[in-house]
Design an enzyme around this catalytic site. Structure first.
Site, PDB file in Angstrom:
ATOM      1  N   LYS A 170       0.821  -1.211   0.000  1.00 15.79           N
ATOM      2  CA  LYS A 170       0.000   0.000   0.000  1.00 15.79           C
ATOM      3  C   LYS A 170       0.850   1.255   0.000  1.00 15.79           C
ATOM      4  CE  LYS A 170      -3.829  -2.277   2.169  1.00 15.79           C
ATOM      5  NZ  LYS A 170      -4.763  -2.358   3.286  1.00 15.79           N
ATOM      6  N   GLU A 188      -3.626   6.759   8.599  1.00 12.24           N
ATOM      7  CA  GLU A 188      -4.539   7.544   7.772  1.00 12.24           C
ATOM      8  C   GLU A 188      -5.646   8.078   8.655  1.00 12.24           C
ATOM      9  OE1 GLU A 188      -6.200   5.110   4.677  1.00 12.24           O
ATOM     10  OE2 GLU A 188      -4.451   5.342   3.379  1.00 12.24           O
ATOM     11  N   HIS A 193     -15.304  -7.596   5.878  1.00 12.23           N
ATOM     12  CA  HIS A 193     -14.449  -7.463   4.700  1.00 12.23           C
ATOM     13  C   HIS A 193     -14.728  -8.509   3.632  1.00 12.23           C
ATOM     14  CE1 HIS A 193     -12.429  -4.314   6.805  1.00 12.23           C
ATOM     15  NE2 HIS A 193     -12.226  -5.122   7.822  1.00 12.23           N
ATOM     16  N   ARG A 211      -5.890  -8.089 -10.367  1.00  9.72           N
ATOM     17  CA  ARG A 211      -6.443  -9.363 -10.839  1.00  9.72           C
ATOM     18  C   ARG A 211      -7.850  -9.135 -11.386  1.00  9.72           C
ATOM     19  NH1 ARG A 211      -7.450  -8.979  -5.269  1.00  9.72           N
ATOM     20  NH2 ARG A 211      -9.701  -8.851  -4.917  1.00  9.72           N
TER      21      ARG A 211
HETATM   22  C1  MV4 Z   1     -10.248   2.658   5.419  1.00 10.69           C
HETATM   23  C2  MV4 Z   1     -11.466   2.873   6.087  1.00 10.69           C
HETATM   24  C3  MV4 Z   1     -11.674   4.100   6.672  1.00 10.69           C
HETATM   25  N1  MV4 Z   1     -10.721   5.034   6.635  1.00 10.69           N
HETATM   26  N2  MV4 Z   1      -9.324   3.647   5.387  1.00 10.69           N
HETATM   27  C4  MV4 Z   1     -10.840  -2.006   4.654  1.00 10.69           C
HETATM   28  C5  MV4 Z   1     -10.196  -2.912   3.678  1.00 10.69           C
HETATM   29  C6  MV4 Z   1      -9.173  -2.144   2.965  1.00 10.69           C
HETATM   30  N3  MV4 Z   1      -9.285  -2.367   1.553  1.00 10.69           N
HETATM   31  C7  MV4 Z   1      -9.417  -0.720   3.318  1.00 10.69           C
HETATM   32  N4  MV4 Z   1     -10.447  -0.694   4.298  1.00 10.69           N
HETATM   33  C8  MV4 Z   1     -10.842   0.477   4.883  1.00 10.69           C
HETATM   34  N5  MV4 Z   1      -9.954   1.493   4.841  1.00 10.69           N
HETATM   35  C9  MV4 Z   1      -9.580   4.796   5.993  1.00 10.69           C
HETATM   36  N6  MV4 Z   1      -8.649   5.738   5.979  1.00 10.69           N
HETATM   37  C10 MV4 Z   1     -12.400   1.851   6.109  1.00 10.69           C
HETATM   38  C11 MV4 Z   1     -12.088   0.656   5.514  1.00 10.69           C
HETATM   39  C12 MV4 Z   1     -13.123  -0.333   5.574  1.00 10.69           C
HETATM   40  C13 MV4 Z   1     -13.694  -0.860   4.429  1.00 10.69           C
HETATM   41  C14 MV4 Z   1     -13.281  -0.478   3.157  1.00 10.69           C
HETATM   42  C15 MV4 Z   1     -13.856  -1.024   2.047  1.00 10.69           C
HETATM   43  C16 MV4 Z   1     -14.869  -1.952   2.188  1.00 10.69           C
HETATM   44  C17 MV4 Z   1     -15.283  -2.343   3.413  1.00 10.69           C
HETATM   45  C18 MV4 Z   1     -14.706  -1.801   4.551  1.00 10.69           C
HETATM   46  C19 MV4 Z   1     -15.163  -2.209   5.799  1.00 10.69           C
HETATM   47  C20 MV4 Z   1     -14.596  -1.689   6.912  1.00 10.69           C
HETATM   48  C21 MV4 Z   1     -13.564  -0.769   6.811  1.00 10.69           C
END
Ligand code: MV4
Length: 500
Positions: free
Chosen positions: A118, A202, A237, A294
């Site tokens: 990341k 973040e 997730h 992917r």
């Molecule tokens: C975040 C967020 C809130 N704030 N970043 C979860 C998986 C990863 N791909 C990134 N994720 C998140 N990053 C910041 N700065 C909340 C999530 C997140 C989330 C993101 C996408 C889909 C579902 C989620 C469920 C919980 C938290």
């Protein structure tokens, strides 16, 4: 330009079948790989040839790079499609495949590697002005420095593992007093889970939506986007429902997100199919999070609204062709929804429910697509992801696509195991989902096991009450009759018992 004659699919289940179907339409011979648990699986039967890789556990079968490459040599395979999961985002695998003179149907090992981190991904795109969540650009090395950054961003903040994915290794910090402890935990968790202790911070977006953009690039520097997918309905997730387009994305926002996604792809010289993931806050600001290098599980919703066969494009790109269309050729046609049918029990905390598919009858009809890898009578193996099928519906409006999904769910007949079908129907009927006013907290906010109990309208409840009274009165009458007969003139007989 190098024509592919024979393609090995380094995967199993629905995605292996999905890929082989397109290959066959393109006149390409197919090779399946399988584990001992999948000996009789549909993807093995469908392929022109099949190779057993080893015992059921994936580290003894589907993850064996050497065996897969050897199978290609033995069978004169000229290309490998990795599907999703397993080796699909393993840069070393992509590298080994191309070193063996085999075409990897996917991006370059370098792109996989950069986007697999990341922090590297953020650094790669940093000069393109792509919106990103406020935070640190480098791994945290000094606690005090990190604390002061956190204070300037403002709590709550989120600590993320650079090598993490799918929510693994994330920690929310509500206030400064918890910072140090959470940081140490995040580092040691990341170290043991990914062998890489790099973490960064973040600003925490409390209830974001998850919206991603499908992109396609070729070896000639062309990149297009195929609009967005809304994937906010997820549980721990794991995505549950996806749709395209999103109910909240305007044409202007779509264009800005699409352009940002193309920039991300260009920043790593991307070719093949990829997905750029964004989170979107309540004010509809979007922020780049990461790129998945992917083909994704939910790619069918994009195929339904664009008419593009993404696997066909992946294969053509891998052969060296230019994309056969430009951005202006792509239009959104109607609306598509996908649900993931898992062998899990929503009444029992979504525990995997393994067993035999006693009955398995798919829904059919206009606008319905089922991508699956099982047949009636088969056992769901415990070794892999418990997803049984993806059910996708398409219609000219969102409303009709949702109604069609409810109809299709009701037609689907699965017995022998518990599934998430009823749970998905709950989502499809829920007012928050219907209105489009939902985010990644949908499931925790609205779902309880009682949500799955039969739902009655007020009219139906009055009808039930009226008929209960009627039955009660008539039973009372019967009982009086029996009592009057029981004046000992007659012995109790079977006839009287039957009256009861
Ligand atoms: C975040 C967020 C809130 N704030 N970043 C979860 C998986 C990863 N791909 C990134 N994720 C998140 N990053 C910041 N700065 C909340 C999530 C997140 C989330 C993101 C996408 C889909 C579902 C989620 C469920 C919980 C938290």
């Amino acid at each position: 330009m190098k024509k592919i004659h024979k393609l090995l699919v380094a995967n199993r289940g629905e995605i292996s079948l999905r890929i082989m179907r397109t290959a066959r339409e393109m006149g390409i011979k197919t090779v399946a790989v399988y584990s001992e648990a999948d000996r009789h699986a549909p993807h093995v039967k469908y392929a022109d040839e099949a190779v057993c890789l080893g015992p059921a556990p994936s580290n003894q079968s589907y993850l064996l790079i050497d065996k897969i490459i050897q199978a290609c040599k033995d069978l004169q395979v000229d290309a490998i499609h990795p599907g999703y999961g397993f080796l699909s985002e393993n840069a070393k695998f992509a590298q080994r495949v191309s070193e063996a003179g085999i075409i990897f149907v996917g991006p370059s090992p370098q792109a996989i590697e950069v986007m697999g981190s990341k922090l590297a991904a953020k650094q790669a795109v940093s000069k393109y002005g792509i919106p990103m969540v406020p935070g640190t650009e480098e791994a945290i090395s000094d606690i005090d420095e990190a604390k002061s950054t956190a204070a300037s961003i403002g709590y709550p903040i989120l600590i993320k593992a650079s090598a993490g994915g799918g929510g693994k290794g994330m920690r929310i910090v509500e206030k400064e007093e918890e910072f140090e402890e959470q940081m140490q935990r995040a580092i040691s968790e990341a170290q043991s889970a990914f062998g890489d202790g790099a973490v960064f911070i973040e600003k925490y977006i409390t209830s974001p939506r998850h919206i991603e953009i499908q992109v396609l690039g070729d070896h000639h520097g062309n990149v297009v986007h195929l609009f967005e997918r809304e994937c906010s309905v997820q549980r721990r997730h794991q995505k549950v429902v996806e749709e395209a387009p999103s109910a909240v994305v305007s044409e202007a926002m779509r264009q800005r997100m699409g352009e940002a996604a193309i920039m991300v792809a260009k920043a790593c010289d991307y070719y093949g199919a990829g997905t750029v993931e964004f989170i979107v806050d309540e004010a509809l600001n979007f922020y780049f999070l990461e790129m998945n290098t992917r083909l994704q599980v939910e790619h069918p919703v994009t195929e339904m609204i664009t008419g593009v066969d993404l696997v066909k494009e992946q294969i053509l790109v891998a052969e060296g062709h230019q994309l056969s269309f430009g951005q202006e050729d792509l239009k959104i046609h109607g609306h598509a929804v996908e649900i993931r049918v898992y062998a899990e029990d929503p009444k029992n905390n979504f525990l995997p429910d393994i067993g035999k598919l006693q009955t398995y009858t798919r829904p059919q009809g206009s606008g319905v697509r089922v991508d699956d890898g099982f047949e009636q009578g088969m056992d769901i193996p415990i070794y892999y992801d418990p997803m049984i099928a993806k059910l996708i519906t398409h219609a000219d409006t969102r409303e009709k696509a949702m109604d069609r999904m409810i109809r299709a769910i009701e037609e689907y007949q699965i017995t022998g195991i518990e599934t998430t079908l009823g749970f998905c129907k709950f989502v499809m009927k829920h007012e928050a989902f219907r209105s489009g006013d939902f985010d990644t907290k949908f499931v925790e906010r609205y779902f309880t096991p009682e949500s799955l109990d039969e739902q009655w309208t007020d009219d139906e409840l009055s009808l039930l009450a009226a008929s209960a009274v009627e039955i009660f009165e008539s039973s009372k009458k019967d009982l009086r009759k029996i009592k009057s007969l029981q004046g000992d003139q007659f012995p109790r007989t079977k006839w009287k018992n039957r009256l009861l």
